[in-house]
Design a protein around this motif. Structure first.
Motif, mmCIF file in Angstrom:
data_model
loop_
_atom_site.group_PDB
_atom_site.id
_atom_site.type_symbol
_atom_site.label_atom_id
_atom_site.label_comp_id
_atom_site.label_asym_id
_atom_site.label_seq_id
_atom_site.Cartn_x
_atom_site.Cartn_y
_atom_site.Cartn_z
ATOM 1 N N LYS A 61 0.838 -1.198 0.000
ATOM 2 C CA LYS A 61 0.000 0.000 0.000
ATOM 3 C C LYS A 61 0.876 1.254 0.000
ATOM 4 O O LYS A 61 2.093 1.182 0.183
ATOM 5 N N LYS A 62 0.221 2.411 -0.156
ATOM 6 C CA LYS A 62 0.948 3.676 -0.188
ATOM 7 C C LYS A 62 0.581 4.544 1.012
ATOM 8 O O LYS A 62 -0.534 4.467 1.540
ATOM 9 N N PHE A 63 1.547 5.373 1.379
ATOM 10 C CA PHE A 63 1.399 6.253 2.544
ATOM 11 C C PHE A 63 1.811 7.662 2.107
ATOM 12 O O PHE A 63 2.974 7.910 1.785
ATOM 13 N N TYR A 64 0.839 8.568 2.084
ATOM 14 C CA TYR A 64 1.105 9.959 1.699
ATOM 15 C C TYR A 64 1.146 10.833 2.950
ATOM 16 O O TYR A 64 0.312 10.691 3.846
ATOM 17 N N LEU A 65 2.104 11.722 2.986
ATOM 18 C CA LEU A 65 2.298 12.584 4.148
ATOM 19 C C LEU A 65 1.747 13.974 3.861
ATOM 20 O O LEU A 65 2.203 14.663 2.949
ATOM 21 N N THR A 66 0.754 14.377 4.645
ATOM 22 C CA THR A 66 0.120 15.677 4.474
ATOM 23 C C THR A 66 0.906 16.739 5.235
ATOM 24 O O THR A 66 0.948 16.736 6.463
#
Length: 438
Positions: A61-66
């Protein structure tokens, strides 16, 4: 044609795990201190981020950092330092709003993937092309766009990834660029400290004197009328026992628009709600996972895609401010008529905590009252199924006909209901209301 990404909010590590369990392809989480949910952010430090990123990547899966605050001078250096440390952890992308920081990241970390935050309010293809020229790989589109505008932007910029909000809260301002919270309680929304002042209840008072005690509460119904445009219809301010919610819009629910968004080639469908409960998150992710999968399969088979009743029904298990399609479709892009709308199909009865194989029972955290006679459904990442109850024990261990919210209890399952510890961590009992035709 490719299948779009289902992107879910991760307010903390627990919510992230539920989002993945119910089918999210990726999550977005707030950078500690420097995101627009900083005061509620469950990712408190770099260790939390590292754990989340590792968990996502281990599952493909992917993890995006806001990292999308709009900083002032005093925060620039500390934000830069924090960003560099976060980038070194290997998130799949950074979600950034400030133009200066987009340029700075592209300069000092050119290999870091940058997504343009909705806070940048991109509303046309020229602006999107400008950001693409600066090295932004994906633009998160403003919530104020109509479907036709979104599809045109994708047609004009086929090589630019576009992300669109499909579900969640809608701001009364321009995608969150709001000063109301700062004005009312001196907490800046653009620095991550929004007080949600627009969603709070208000009372209307008549001022009869200079002192606070000289104010009297308004009685009866009331409306607002434009004095400069008397030909316009008055705006009714509905008030319930809590007050009026004139600035609080209904929530966005674009599940009916999913087929058109898939056919339009949008890369990512985004769910809002980093502070929502794990049940809310699980049910919404489940709804859109089913909708995307079924529509994509129908399109590939040469059929006209249609949303299943099960996908629609999933979102009716949630209460809130009511749903609308926002600016995507319809003559009323935002709706301020309702303060609260209860769930239509059912509600969460209990969150399952663990499973005891010997007694074929589950320990539960009760969320809403339920009895032996209620129709319960067992909701797991594999789906929902009717689940009669054999018997129940209350928190003291005694036999019970009813379990009450705020307590724990034990529910004994029928022998024909299969359940194991692999399902226990992410499962719920849903209290089903009498069904209505969809």
């Amino acid at each position: 044609m490719f299948k779009p990404e289902l992107l879910a909010p991760a307010g903390d590590l627990t919510r992230m795990k539920y989002a993945f369990a119910y089918g999210a392809d990726a999550v977005y989480a707030g950078q500690p201190t420097f995101s627009l949910r900083s005061r509620e952010n469950g990712f408190k430090n770099l260790d939390d981020l590292a754990e989340g990123i590792a968990y996502a990547h281990a599952r493909g899966k992917k993890f995006y950092l806001t990292s999308n605050i709009i900083p002032r001078n005093v925060k620039v250096e500390s934000f830069q330092k924090a960003l560099l440390a976060a980038i070194d952890l290997g998130p799949d992308a950074l979600i950034v709003a400030d133009p200066g920081f987009v340029g700075w990241i592209r300069e000092v970390r050119p290999n870091a993937e940058v997504h343009l935050s909705v806070q940048a309010n991109c509303t046309n293809y020229l602006t999107a092309k400008f950001w693409q020229g600066l090295g932004v790989k994906r633009v998160i589109l403003s919530r104020e766009l109509r479907l036709a505008e979104i599809l045109e932007m994708k047609e004009r910029l086929p090589d630019l990834e576009l992300e669109v909000f499909v579900h969640g809260a809608v701001c009364m301002s321009m995608s969150g660029r709001c000063m109301l919270s700062n004005w009312v309680v001196h907490r800046d929304a653009n620095l991550g400290a929004c007080d949600n002042s627009c969603r709070m209840p208000y009372r209307l008072y008549a001022n009869e004197g200079p002192q606070v005690e000289d104010y009297r509460e308004h009685e009866g119904n009331f409306t607002l009328q434009r004095t400069d445009r008397p030909e316009l219809d008055p705006i009714a301010l509905d008030e319930d026992t809590w007050g009026t919610y004139f600035m609080s819009s209904r929530d966005l629910c674009a599940i009916e628009v999913v087929p058109e968004l898939i056919k339009g080639g949008l890369e990512s469908f985004k769910i809002e709600g980093r502070t929502k409960s794990v049940y809310y998150l699980s049910q919404v992710v489940r709804a859109y996972r089913m909708a995307i999968d079924s529509c994509f399969e129908q399109i590939n088979a040469g059929k006209e895609p249609a949303i299943s009743d099960e996908s629609r029904r999933a979102v009716t298990y949630l209460d809130g401010r009511g749903f609308m399609q926002g600016f995507l479709k319809g003559p009323l892009p935002q709706n301020y008529e309702s303060t609260h709308m209860p769930a239509d199909a059912g509600c969460v009865a209990a969150q399952i905590l663990d499973y005891d194989e010997a007694s074929h029972s589950v320990r539960v955290n009760v969320k809403n009252p339920f009895t032996m006679d209620d129709k319960l459904e067992l909701m797991t990442p594999a789906g929902m199924a009717t689940c009669p109850v054999e018997s129940m024990n209350d928190f003291r261990g005694g036999a019970a006909d009813r379990l009450n919210p705020g307590t724990e209890g034990r529910v004994f399952l029928p022998k024909n209901v299969k359940f194991d510890n692999n399902n226990a961590e992410f499962s719920f009992f849903v209290k089903d209301f009498p069904q209505k035709s969809l």
